[in-house]
Design a protein around this motif. Structure first.
Motif, PDB file in Angstrom:
ATOM      1  N   PHE A  19      -0.329 -14.150 -26.947  1.00  0.00           N
ATOM      2  CA  PHE A  19      -1.436 -13.427 -26.337  1.00  0.00           C
ATOM      3  C   PHE A  19      -2.676 -14.301 -26.263  1.00  0.00           C
ATOM      4  O   PHE A  19      -3.072 -14.909 -27.248  1.00  0.00           O
ATOM      5  N   LEU A  20      -3.279 -14.317 -25.077  1.00  0.00           N
ATOM      6  CA  LEU A  20      -4.567 -14.970 -24.892  1.00  0.00           C
ATOM      7  C   LEU A  20      -5.669 -13.997 -25.306  1.00  0.00           C
ATOM      8  O   LEU A  20      -6.654 -14.385 -25.933  1.00  0.00           O
ATOM      9  N   LYS A  21      -5.475 -12.728 -24.949  1.00  0.00           N
ATOM     10  CA  LYS A  21      -6.421 -11.656 -25.302  1.00  0.00           C
ATOM     11  C   LYS A  21      -5.634 -10.402 -25.668  1.00  0.00           C
ATOM     12  O   LYS A  21      -4.576 -10.140 -25.095  1.00  0.00           O
ATOM     13  N   VAL A  22      -6.164  -9.629 -26.592  1.00  0.00           N
ATOM     14  CA  VAL A  22      -5.557  -8.356 -26.965  1.00  0.00           C
ATOM     15  C   VAL A  22      -6.578  -7.234 -26.809  1.00  0.00           C
ATOM     16  O   VAL A  22      -7.791  -7.487 -26.789  1.00  0.00           O
ATOM     17  N   LYS A  23      -6.079  -6.023 -26.707  1.00  0.00           N
ATOM     18  CA  LYS A  23      -6.942  -4.845 -26.590  1.00  0.00           C
ATOM     19  C   LYS A  23      -7.959  -4.845 -27.728  1.00  0.00           C
ATOM     20  O   LYS A  23      -7.635  -5.157 -28.869  1.00  0.00           O
ATOM     21  N   GLY A  24      -9.195  -4.516 -27.384  1.00  0.00           N
ATOM     22  CA  GLY A  24     -10.247  -4.441 -28.390  1.00  0.00           C
ATOM     23  C   GLY A  24     -11.035  -5.727 -28.556  1.00  0.00           C
ATOM     24  O   GLY A  24     -12.057  -5.751 -29.240  1.00  0.00           O
ATOM     25  N   SER A  25     -10.571  -6.810 -27.921  1.00  0.00           N
ATOM     26  CA  SER A  25     -11.308  -8.077 -28.037  1.00  0.00           C
ATOM     27  C   SER A  25     -12.329  -8.187 -26.904  1.00  0.00           C
ATOM     28  O   SER A  25     -12.204  -7.530 -25.874  1.00  0.00           O
ATOM     29  N   ILE A  26     -13.335  -9.000 -27.150  1.00  0.00           N
ATOM     30  CA  ILE A  26     -14.366  -9.258 -26.146  1.00  0.00           C
ATOM     31  C   ILE A  26     -14.072 -10.625 -25.543  1.00  0.00           C
ATOM     32  O   ILE A  26     -13.886 -11.601 -26.268  1.00  0.00           O
ATOM     33  N   ASP A  27     -14.015 -10.674 -24.218  1.00  0.00           N
ATOM     34  CA  ASP A  27     -13.700 -11.927 -23.540  1.00  0.00           C
ATOM     35  C   ASP A  27     -14.991 -12.623 -23.119  1.00  0.00           C
ATOM     36  O   ASP A  27     -15.719 -12.134 -22.264  1.00  0.00           O
ATOM     37  N   THR A  28     -15.265 -13.748 -23.745  1.00  0.00           N
ATOM     38  CA  THR A  28     -16.455 -14.529 -23.410  1.00  0.00           C
ATOM     39  C   THR A  28     -16.070 -15.799 -22.662  1.00  0.00           C
ATOM     40  O   THR A  28     -16.897 -16.690 -22.488  1.00  0.00           O
ATOM     41  N   ASN A  29     -14.809 -15.871 -22.239  1.00  0.00           N
ATOM     42  CA  ASN A  29     -14.319 -17.038 -21.507  1.00  0.00           C
ATOM     43  C   ASN A  29     -13.625 -16.614 -20.218  1.00  0.00           C
ATOM     44  O   ASN A  29     -13.061 -15.530 -20.131  1.00  0.00           O
ATOM     45  N   MET A  30     -13.656 -17.531 -19.269  1.00  0.00           N
ATOM     46  CA  MET A  30     -12.859 -17.416 -18.054  1.00  0.00           C
ATOM     47  C   MET A  30     -11.877 -18.585 -18.133  1.00  0.00           C
ATOM     48  O   MET A  30     -12.203 -19.639 -18.677  1.00  0.00           O
ATOM     49  N   TYR A  31     -10.683 -18.398 -17.585  1.00  0.00           N
ATOM     50  CA  TYR A  31      -9.641 -19.412 -17.718  1.00  0.00           C
ATOM     51  C   TYR A  31      -9.099 -19.803 -16.349  1.00  0.00           C
ATOM     52  O   TYR A  31      -8.837 -18.949 -15.510  1.00  0.00           O
ATOM     53  N   PHE A  32      -8.909 -21.119 -16.170  1.00  0.00           N
ATOM     54  CA  PHE A  32      -8.258 -21.645 -14.976  1.00  0.00           C
ATOM     55  C   PHE A  32      -6.876 -22.110 -15.398  1.00  0.00           C
ATOM     56  O   PHE A  32      -6.733 -22.887 -16.352  1.00  0.00           O
ATOM     57  N   ILE A  33      -5.852 -21.622 -14.700  1.00  0.00           N
ATOM     58  CA  ILE A  33      -4.472 -21.924 -15.076  1.00  0.00           C
ATOM     59  C   ILE A  33      -4.061 -23.265 -14.459  1.00  0.00           C
ATOM     60  O   ILE A  33      -3.989 -23.402 -13.242  1.00  0.00           O
ATOM     61  N   VAL A  34      -3.821 -24.232 -15.320  1.00  0.00           N
ATOM     62  CA  VAL A  34      -3.370 -25.556 -14.900  1.00  0.00           C
ATOM     63  C   VAL A  34      -1.869 -25.511 -14.633  1.00  0.00           C
ATOM     64  O   VAL A  34      -1.381 -26.029 -13.639  1.00  0.00           O
ATOM     65  N   SER A  35      -1.123 -24.866 -15.530  1.00  0.00           N
ATOM     66  CA  SER A  35       0.316 -24.686 -15.362  1.00  0.00           C
ATOM     67  C   SER A  35       0.734 -23.461 -16.161  1.00  0.00           C
ATOM     68  O   SER A  35       0.044 -23.046 -17.079  1.00  0.00           O
ATOM     69  N   GLY A  36       1.886 -22.895 -15.774  1.00  0.00           N
ATOM     70  CA  GLY A  36       2.389 -21.724 -16.463  1.00  0.00           C
ATOM     71  C   GLY A  36       2.012 -20.442 -15.747  1.00  0.00           C
ATOM     72  O   GLY A  36       1.554 -20.468 -14.600  1.00  0.00           O
TER      73      GLY A  36
END
Length: 168
Positions: A19-36
């Motif tokens: 998991f990159l993020k789970v319910k209840g967490s605060i997302d302070t990042n944006m992600y660019f997918i290089v692969s996967g």
């Protein structure tokens, strides 16, 4: 989007099913997918409801949390080993200080809103076959990146129905 990706100073790798993020967490990042590839889903009672996918050269984020600073109900999980460039909120905020960058950001958000509205209308009004055909036309790469069970969930149909549609 290139301008946003260039803000990244950090790259991370997450393994399949991690998991990159789970319910209840605060997302302070944006992600660019290089692969996967990854999926965003919510847990409805005891059932997962996939609402979005991300794969190579896509941005992915718990946008509700990123914009509000509040915990999200969303999970972001790797479908396979995924390499991500990380852009934090402070970098985005600095990026948005110029008008041309704000205009780019608005275009990205507008595109996302339109996509989400089209998907909602599609789920509410179209047959499983029509939903399958729309996704196949709009995102053929999805079928190479994501297992059928996740695509079926996203399209709100059984894996068996998706399998029949693919054969016809």
């Amino acid at each position: 989007m290139k301008e946003i990706i260039e803000l990244s100073e950090k790259t991370i790798t997450i393994d399949r099913n991690e998991f990159l993020k789970v319910k209840g967490s605060i997302d302070t990042n944006m992600y660019f997918i290089v692969s996967g590839s990854l999926r965003i889903f919510v847990l409805d009672e005891y059932e997962e409801r996939t609402i979005r996918f991300g794969y190579k050269e896509n941005l992915i984020v718990s946008l509700d949390s990123f914009l509000t600073g509040k915990p999200s109900d969303l999970f972001i999980q790797a479908i396979k080993k995924t390499v991500l460039k990380v852009v934090d909120k402070q970098q985005i905020d600095r990026f948005l200080e110029t008008e041309s960058n704000r205009n780019l950001w608005i275009k990205i958000l507008e595109n996302l809103v339109v996509q989400q509205m089209e998907r909602e209308i599609d789920i509410l009004t179209n047959s499983p076959k029509e939903r399958y055909e729309r996704v196949l036309k709009r995102s053929p790469q999805l079928f190479q990146e994501v297992p059928n069970r996740h695509i079926a969930n996203y399209l709100r149909m059984s894996a068996e129905t998706l399998s029949r549609l693919k054969k016809s």
